[in-house]
Motif scaffolding. Sequence first.
Motif, PDB file in Angstrom:
ATOM      1  N   PHE A  26       0.834  -1.206   0.000  1.00 38.57           N
ATOM      2  CA  PHE A  26       0.000   0.000   0.000  1.00 38.57           C
ATOM      3  C   PHE A  26       0.871   1.259   0.000  1.00 38.57           C
ATOM      4  N   ARG A  27       1.981   1.205   0.725  1.00 34.41           N
ATOM      5  CA  ARG A  27       2.917   2.338   0.765  1.00 34.41           C
ATOM      6  C   ARG A  27       3.511   2.572  -0.629  1.00 34.41           C
ATOM      7  N   ALA A  28       3.870   1.501  -1.318  1.00 41.37           N
ATOM      8  CA  ALA A  28       4.439   1.620  -2.665  1.00 41.37           C
ATOM      9  C   ALA A  28       3.419   2.200  -3.654  1.00 41.37           C
ATOM     10  N   LEU A  29       2.142   2.027  -3.348  1.00 39.55           N
ATOM     11  CA  LEU A  29       1.095   2.618  -4.189  1.00 39.55           C
ATOM     12  C   LEU A  29       0.877   4.096  -3.869  1.00 39.55           C
ATOM     13  N   GLY A  30       1.554   4.584  -2.832  1.00 40.00           N
ATOM     14  CA  GLY A  30       1.422   5.984  -2.448  1.00 40.00           C
ATOM     15  C   GLY A  30       0.129   6.294  -1.721  1.00 40.00           C
ATOM     16  N   LEU A  31      -0.474   5.277  -1.126  1.00 40.30           N
ATOM     17  CA  LEU A  31      -1.758   5.465  -0.446  1.00 40.30           C
ATOM     18  C   LEU A  31      -1.543   5.919   0.994  1.00 40.30           C
ATOM     19  N   PRO A  32      -2.425   6.794   1.487  1.00 43.15           N
ATOM     20  CA  PRO A  32      -2.309   7.208   2.889  1.00 43.15           C
ATOM     21  C   PRO A  32      -2.697   6.056   3.825  1.00 43.15           C
ATOM     22  N   ASP A  33      -2.139   6.065   5.002  1.00 42.16           N
ATOM     23  CA  ASP A  33      -2.440   5.078   6.047  1.00 42.16           C
ATOM     24  C   ASP A  33      -2.234   3.632   5.585  1.00 42.16           C
ATOM     25  N   PRO A  34      -1.056   3.321   5.060  1.00 41.38           N
ATOM     26  CA  PRO A  34      -0.842   1.969   4.524  1.00 41.38           C
ATOM     27  C   PRO A  34      -0.984   0.860   5.575  1.00 41.38           C
ATOM     28  N   GLU A  35      -0.612   1.130   6.812  1.00 42.40           N
ATOM     29  CA  GLU A  35      -0.743   0.106   7.852  1.00 42.40           C
ATOM     30  C   GLU A  35      -2.212  -0.198   8.122  1.00 42.40           C
ATOM     31  N   ASP A  36      -3.046   0.863   8.126  1.00 49.21           N
ATOM     32  CA  ASP A  36      -4.479   0.655   8.344  1.00 49.21           C
ATOM     33  C   ASP A  36      -5.112  -0.108   7.179  1.00 49.21           C
ATOM     34  N   LEU A  37      -4.677   0.195   5.964  1.00 48.18           N
ATOM     35  CA  LEU A  37      -5.182  -0.533   4.803  1.00 48.18           C
ATOM     36  C   LEU A  37      -4.781  -2.003   4.879  1.00 48.18           C
ATOM     37  N   ALA A  38      -3.576  -2.270   5.363  1.00 45.09           N
ATOM     38  CA  ALA A  38      -3.129  -3.655   5.523  1.00 45.09           C
ATOM     39  C   ALA A  38      -4.001  -4.384   6.542  1.00 45.09           C
ATOM     40  N   VAL A  39      -4.324  -3.717   7.632  1.00 41.48           N
ATOM     41  CA  VAL A  39      -5.202  -4.324   8.637  1.00 41.48           C
ATOM     42  C   VAL A  39      -6.577  -4.611   8.035  1.00 41.48           C
ATOM     43  N   THR A  40      -7.101  -3.683   7.235  1.00 41.99           N
ATOM     44  CA  THR A  40      -8.394  -3.901   6.584  1.00 41.99           C
ATOM     45  C   THR A  40      -8.340  -5.128   5.685  1.00 41.99           C
ATOM     46  N   LEU A  41      -7.281  -5.243   4.887  1.00 42.53           N
ATOM     47  CA  LEU A  41      -7.146  -6.365   3.964  1.00 42.53           C
ATOM     48  C   LEU A  41      -7.043  -7.697   4.708  1.00 42.53           C
ATOM     49  N   VAL A  42      -6.155  -7.775   5.675  1.00 45.20           N
ATOM     50  CA  VAL A  42      -5.949  -9.030   6.392  1.00 45.20           C
ATOM     51  C   VAL A  42      -7.175  -9.367   7.242  1.00 45.20           C
ATOM     52  N   SER A  43      -7.817  -8.357   7.814  1.00 46.21           N
ATOM     53  CA  SER A  43      -9.050  -8.593   8.575  1.00 46.21           C
ATOM     54  C   SER A  43     -10.146  -9.151   7.677  1.00 46.21           C
ATOM     55  N   ALA A  44     -10.239  -8.628   6.470  1.00 46.86           N
ATOM     56  CA  ALA A  44     -11.240  -9.128   5.527  1.00 46.86           C
ATOM     57  C   ALA A  44     -10.973 -10.598   5.213  1.00 46.86           C
ATOM     58  N   TYR A  45      -9.692 -10.933   5.018  1.00 44.23           N
ATOM     59  CA  TYR A  45      -9.360 -12.339   4.755  1.00 44.23           C
ATOM     60  C   TYR A  45      -9.731 -13.216   5.946  1.00 44.23           C
ATOM     61  N   GLN A  46      -9.355 -12.783   7.145  1.00 47.55           N
ATOM     62  CA  GLN A  46      -9.672 -13.585   8.320  1.00 47.55           C
ATOM     63  C   GLN A  46     -11.181 -13.745   8.476  1.00 47.55           C
ATOM     64  N   GLY A  47     -11.921 -12.669   8.198  1.00 43.99           N
ATOM     65  CA  GLY A  47     -13.382 -12.736   8.296  1.00 43.99           C
ATOM     66  C   GLY A  47     -13.988 -13.687   7.281  1.00 43.99           C
ATOM     67  N   MET A  48     -13.541 -13.594   6.027  1.00 40.29           N
ATOM     68  CA  MET A  48     -14.130 -14.469   5.013  1.00 40.29           C
ATOM     69  C   MET A  48     -13.719 -15.921   5.251  1.00 40.29           C
TER      70      MET A  48
END
Length: 196
Positions: free
Chosen positions: A144-166
């Motif tokens: 996410f950081r390499a994509l230049g997106l703000p809050d890359p750590e939070d985006l990572a948590v969203t992604l991994v949380s979504a995986y754990q949830g599904m």
Amino acid sequence: MTDSPKPRARAADKRRRLTTAAARVLHEQGVERTTLADIARVADVPVGNVYYYFKTKDELVQAALSEHSANLEELTRELDRLPNPRDRLKALIVAWVDQRDIAARYGCPTGTLAVELDKRADGTLDAEVGTVIRRLLDWAGDQFRALGLPDPEDLAVTLVSAYQGMSLLANALRDPDIMIREGARLARWLDSLRAP
């Protein structure tokens, strides 16, 4: 006269088979229900030999965690070959979805182990499983950081949380299609993210 490399190679192979079997059996049966004999049977190693390599079940759990960590390392190394971080993240989702039948039957290997180990009184192995999950979060955050997106750590948590949830829902409902639908939703979410 020196030791022959063959006995050492056979010993390394046995240990490797036990480690791989431990990761699989602990995922399928859970820590409390798994016996050393179960792992020996899957590894095709005499049960007495297990004690030569692993003195306790906790040592086998640590070996399984090392296996999960190695699998994650191998996956992320493969994904890092893709030139675009967004493609890497989407390929990660594809890898998750490809494991949908296993997730529907047993859940996420690392996630289910984390939940089970958290309930134990000693509290040492649960910290080790957290390290494996942290590696995935860090890797995703880097993308996410390499994509230049703000809050890359939070985006990572969203992604991994979504995986754990599904993964959890697919397991609880024994429905691998949940992984397909939610994986597609995650891919669309990734496509919607734009750097400011």
